[in-house]
Design an enzyme around this catalytic site. Sequence first.
Site, PDB file in Angstrom:
ATOM      1  N   CYS A 179       0.867  -1.177   0.000  1.00  0.00           N
ATOM      2  CA  CYS A 179       0.000   0.000   0.000  1.00  0.00           C
ATOM      3  C   CYS A 179       0.904   1.227   0.000  1.00  0.00           C
ATOM      4  O   CYS A 179       2.107   1.114  -0.237  1.00  0.00           O
ATOM      5  CB  CYS A 179      -0.964  -0.008   1.198  1.00  0.00           C
ATOM      6  SG  CYS A 179      -0.143  -0.019   2.808  1.00  0.00           S
ATOM      7  N   THR A 180       0.355   2.397   0.278  1.00  0.00           N
ATOM      8  CA  THR A 180       1.142   3.634   0.165  1.00  0.00           C
ATOM      9  C   THR A 180       2.296   3.704   1.154  1.00  0.00           C
ATOM     10  O   THR A 180       3.448   3.931   0.776  1.00  0.00           O
ATOM     11  CB  THR A 180       0.238   4.858   0.362  1.00  0.00           C
ATOM     12  OG1 THR A 180      -0.848   4.786  -0.554  1.00  0.00           O
ATOM     13  CG2 THR A 180       1.009   6.147   0.133  1.00  0.00           C
TER      14      THR A 180
END
Length: 315
Positions: A179-180
Amino acid sequence: MKAYQTLLYYCYSHIEDAEQYAADHLKFCKNLGLTGRIIIADEGLNGTVSGTVDQCQKYMDYIYADGRFNATEFKIDEVDEPSFMKMHCRYKAEIVHSGLRDPNIINPTKKTGKHLEPVEFMEMKDRDDVVILDVRSNYEHKMGKFKNAVTLDIDNFRDFPAMINQLAQYKDKKILTYCTGGIKCEKASALLLHEGFKDVYQLHGGIIKYGKETGGKDFDGKCYVFDNRIAVDVNSVNPEVVSVCYNCGTKTTKMINCANPECNEHFTQCEECGWKMDGCCSDSCKEHPRKRPYDGTGYYVKVPMPVNKKDITLA
């Protein structure tokens, strides 16, 4: 060195009286002069803050001095100006909304996927026995994603648990989640393990750290971020634009919110269509009586809501 920095971070660590801590945290940030968005919950904290180099250093010192958040890892970007206009600090039930609130089932401080450093992730991702799983929302992975990654049709991370059955076909594979910044993977990987997946990993520090430490190889497009920058470059090795204009289909890296506040759809739109559609995603939104003026950015400051105990905002 640029004059400002933006810090991205999170830490799962139990906070006693988290509502009061949120109020105290906001006061500290206000006195320091930071801007940003921070979520405080009983399970920990999650934030992106921006300020001068000195302000950001003092904030990091403050976090580490607490003692409960020693596991915090700050991803630091140098920026030309602060990445936020205001300072927000909110108390919520979770630091990332997933609906997975039972610590007896999902507890990132006790059991998650195996953390892979960026170089390890890069070395593993192309193996035949590996599946790369993007646990982010649609608007995020449409802006950019790893080559060959499996993406999910979800509007929010809270929709992730409902997608587990669709992932059952990969149970005999090594699952590399990303994810980020890493925070969503903490719960996503924990849930996969709870549901019987045996070999689950997560990209430590997320896409942002991967870009800084590996040059971002094989991450196509840009990485969506939750501040005024909207998206940032990750790949300096083999970059490729993958996002396309919602209206005409041409490649573009620009993402905006629809100028119709009742729609507010987050979508990619090229410059030409932006002016043609007046910042709207459709003709009906363009004709809406409450349509906001479009200035070419597609960014709109939210109207401040009344301050209450669970929504502490510095105007």
